[in-house]
Design a protein around this motif. Structure first.
Motif, PDB file in Angstrom:
ATOM      1  N   GLY A 254       0.787  -1.230   0.000  1.00  0.00           N
ATOM      2  CA  GLY A 254       0.000   0.000   0.000  1.00  0.00           C
ATOM      3  C   GLY A 254       0.816   1.276   0.000  1.00  0.00           C
ATOM      4  N   TRP A 255       0.478   2.182   0.938  1.00  0.00           N
ATOM      5  CA  TRP A 255       1.114   3.495   1.018  1.00  0.00           C
ATOM      6  C   TRP A 255       2.613   3.388   1.222  1.00  0.00           C
ATOM      7  CZ3 TRP A 255       3.675   5.581   5.272  1.00  0.00           C
ATOM      8  CH2 TRP A 255       3.987   6.947   5.193  1.00  0.00           C
ATOM      9  N   TRP A 256       3.054   2.427   2.031  1.00  0.00           N
ATOM     10  CA  TRP A 256       4.475   2.305   2.340  1.00  0.00           C
ATOM     11  C   TRP A 256       5.310   2.045   1.086  1.00  0.00           C
ATOM     12  CZ3 TRP A 256       1.111  -0.321   5.897  1.00  0.00           C
ATOM     13  CH2 TRP A 256       1.040   0.282   7.155  1.00  0.00           C
ATOM     14  N   THR A 258       5.060   3.335  -1.700  1.00  0.00           N
ATOM     15  CA  THR A 258       5.285   4.564  -2.468  1.00  0.00           C
ATOM     16  C   THR A 258       6.295   5.494  -1.802  1.00  0.00           C
ATOM     17  OG1 THR A 258       3.517   5.821  -1.346  1.00  0.00           O
ATOM     18  CG2 THR A 258       2.884   4.438  -3.229  1.00  0.00           C
ATOM     19  N   GLN A 259       6.754   5.142  -0.594  1.00  0.00           N
ATOM     20  CA  GLN A 259       7.644   6.012   0.162  1.00  0.00           C
ATOM     21  C   GLN A 259       9.117   5.748  -0.169  1.00  0.00           C
ATOM     22  OE1 GLN A 259       6.063   8.511   2.021  1.00  0.00           O
ATOM     23  NE2 GLN A 259       4.490   7.524   0.775  1.00  0.00           N
ATOM     24  N   TRP A 463      -7.949   4.864   4.150  1.00  0.00           N
ATOM     25  CA  TRP A 463      -6.537   4.509   4.161  1.00  0.00           C
ATOM     26  C   TRP A 463      -6.350   3.142   3.515  1.00  0.00           C
ATOM     27  CZ3 TRP A 463      -3.989   5.916   9.525  1.00  0.00           C
ATOM     28  CH2 TRP A 463      -4.038   7.300   9.695  1.00  0.00           C
ATOM     29  N   HIS A 464      -5.075   2.848   3.140  1.00  0.00           N
ATOM     30  CA  HIS A 464      -4.781   1.553   2.539  1.00  0.00           C
ATOM     31  C   HIS A 464      -5.172   0.447   3.514  1.00  0.00           C
ATOM     32  CE1 HIS A 464      -1.369   3.125   4.782  1.00  0.00           C
ATOM     33  NE2 HIS A 464      -0.969   1.907   5.010  1.00  0.00           N
ATOM     34  N   SER A 469     -10.782   1.643  -0.160  1.00  0.00           N
ATOM     35  CA  SER A 469      -9.456   2.074  -0.599  1.00  0.00           C
ATOM     36  C   SER A 469      -9.166   1.484  -1.974  1.00  0.00           C
ATOM     37  CB  SER A 469      -8.396   1.614   0.400  1.00  0.00           C
ATOM     38  OG  SER A 469      -7.101   1.822  -0.109  1.00  0.00           O
ATOM     39  N   ASP A 471      -6.442   1.390  -3.647  1.00  0.00           N
ATOM     40  CA  ASP A 471      -5.141   0.754  -3.851  1.00  0.00           C
ATOM     41  C   ASP A 471      -5.036  -0.613  -3.185  1.00  0.00           C
ATOM     42  OD1 ASP A 471      -5.069   1.525  -1.227  1.00  0.00           O
ATOM     43  OD2 ASP A 471      -3.005   2.269  -1.271  1.00  0.00           O
TER      44      ASP A 471
END
Length: 504
Positions: A254-256, A258-259, A463-464, A469, A471
């Motif tokens: 998920g979001w992580w 993309t970091q 959130w993811h 969500s 994503d």
């Protein structure tokens, strides 16, 4: 005769045994003002803990809930009756449990645990540097304990970790390879798994400088840490908490995903990294020089932070958990202040400045450190943005739910503590059964497994891992969720969905 005596004294003080004598002489020079500084520091820590109470990190309530379950006889668990270890830090969990047994389990228990840890860190740093001068000791103690990420991590195990690192380094400087050093190194490893780095560092120093193995420290560290690891493997099914296993997977979820890499995330914290990092390199050079003179304290404290940052990069650790940056930030802060105080002392000696002027100039080093963004003593962290909303949702669910209900959420600290219900952690931190699904990058694992919690908390936007969500939840799956759940309560940023609530 005086020259010969001086040479003998220099030879003694540069030897391993001589540093014990140097420590004794340093203690003899302590004055009432030193005790006054430590007492004032205690009052400052209390005031800071009260001020930071609204900023308790969400994850800190995981420790509080586990400690409360232990204290009430329900065992080491997050959800009573479910076997699993969601506590990354064994020692911090035990500290919160012990404090809770005395003062009750509440936010104040977390604040007290963190305040004691923070004070221990500052006091140990002051004691360690005191023989270098009172002003220098004060500045370095503030630098170690008053950093940006240290204060932002209020309620977590970060301060306790660095306190144990400092205690281990202080013991090694005074006693060398000794049982007490090993005990403290073992407790450091139980505070966070990477705490074992401090044992590796002192073992390397022992090998390079004295040509021998630090077997006493290694043996006693094992005697402290291994029994817990054996127990955890037997009781929980894994020596390492599942939080560590889950977070090792998060970097690709998920979001992580993309970091940036951890080391990039770490470097970008500094306001002026092009200036901060070269200055820190100068301090590291001084710390390495001290090792040649028989003083390993600085290099152990700084080296631990460097090793942790490198280790987290190699292990592909996820970003977003700012307490992960604390050891590295302490290393940077100490390095820069070590360099700055050395420059001040060198210039003062050349100019024959008075001790008062030298001390004043040393203390003023904290001013540019504020500008560098690593020790923001002029401001406190902003209030945790969603803390109040999580608390409100948790209290609403407690008032409307039944004892056997389940609440699902992506952040489970405040919500778990204030709701009191069984928690389904969407990110899988407290559920060993989630690991096989997460390894397949499946963040709707609980839905696929047939879990239908009574309440689900969804952020706006989701959130993811949360239903809706885009994503992490396929559109047909989200549609199926919203057919079964209806909105029952909301705050500005959060929506509470309840199973089977009739459409209004």
């Amino acid at each position: 005769m005086n020259t010969v005596t001086s040479q003998k004294q220099d030879a003694i003080s540069s030897s391993p045994e001589g540093f014990v004598a140097t420590e004794e002489r340093a203690r003899e020079r302590w004055a009432p003002v030193d005790a006054a500084i430590l007492i004032v520091g205690a009052f400052v820590t209390v005031a800071l803990s009260v001020r930071l109470l609204p900023m308790l990190v969400d994850d800190s309530f995981i420790y509080l809930r586990i400690a409360s379950n232990i204290g009430s006889g329900q065992g080491w668990s997050y959800n009573p009756g479910e076997v699993g270890n969601a506590a990354t830090s064994t020692t911090f969990t035990l500290l919160v449990t012990a404090l809770g047994a005395v003062m009750g389990y509440s936010e104040w228990t977390l604040a007290t645990a963190y305040g004691l840890s923070l004070y221990a860190l500052a006091a140990l740093q002051f004691i360690a540097w005191r023989r270098e001068g009172r002003a220098r000791a004060l500045v370095l103690a503030v630098g170690a304990a008053g950093g940006m990420r240290m204060l932002d991590s209020f309620g977590m195990e970060a301060a306790l970790l660095m306190a144990f690192v400092s205690a281990t380094a202080l013991s090694y400087r005074a006693r060398g390879d000794a049982p007490l050093t090993g005990v403290l190194a073992g407790l450091t490893a139980l505070t966070r798994p990477e705490g074992i780095f401090v044992l590796g560092l002192l073992g390397l120093i022992e090998l390079v400088t004295r040509r021998r193995l630090a077997w006493r420290s290694a043996l006693t560290a094992a005697l402290v840490a291994v029994p817990w690891l054996v127990f955890a493997r037997w009781y929980f099914g894994a020596a390492v908490s599942q939080t560590g296993e889950v977070k090792a997977l998060q970097r690709h979820l998920g979001w992580w995903a993309t970091q940036p890499d951890f080391i990039v995330y770490f470097v970008k914290q500094a306001r002026f990294p092009w200036l901060t990092l070269p200055l820190a390199a100068g301090g590291i050079w001084l710390a390495l020089r001290d090792v040649k003179q028989g003083n390993s304290f600085a290099v152990l404290c700084i080296g631990f932070g460097v090793a942790q940052v490198v280790g987290y990069q190699l292990l592909d650790a996820p970003t977003g958990y700012h307490w992960y940056c604390v050891p590295g930030n302490v290393a940077v802060d100490l390095s820069i202040l070590l360099l700055g105080s050395w420059v001040v002392t060198t210039v003062a000696r050349r100019l024959a400045l008075s001790p008062i002027l030298t001390a004043g100039a040393t203390v003023l080093l904290l001013v540019p450190m504020v500008r560098l963004g690593m020790v923001p003593v002029s401001r406190l962290p902003a209030e945790y943005r969603l803390a109040g909303e999580y608390r409100a949702v948790g209290e609403w669910v407690r008032a409307h739910g039944e004892p056997g209900d389940t609440l699902a959420a992506t952040e489970i600290g405040y919500l778990g503590w204030y709701s009191g219900l069984r928690i389904l952690d969407i990110h899988g931190l407290v559920h060993p059964s989630a690991l096989p699904w997460l390894r397949q990058h499946n963040l709707h694992w609980w839905w696929d497994a047939g879990e239908r919690p009574q309440y689900i908390v969804i952020h706006e936007p989701p959130w993811h891992g949360e239903p809706g969500s885009t994503d992490s939840w396929p559109a047909p799956l989200s549609a199926g969720f919203f057919r079964q759940y209806r909105k029952a309560f909301r705050t500005e940023s959060l929506h509470v969905f309840e199973l089977g609530l009739p459409t209004q």
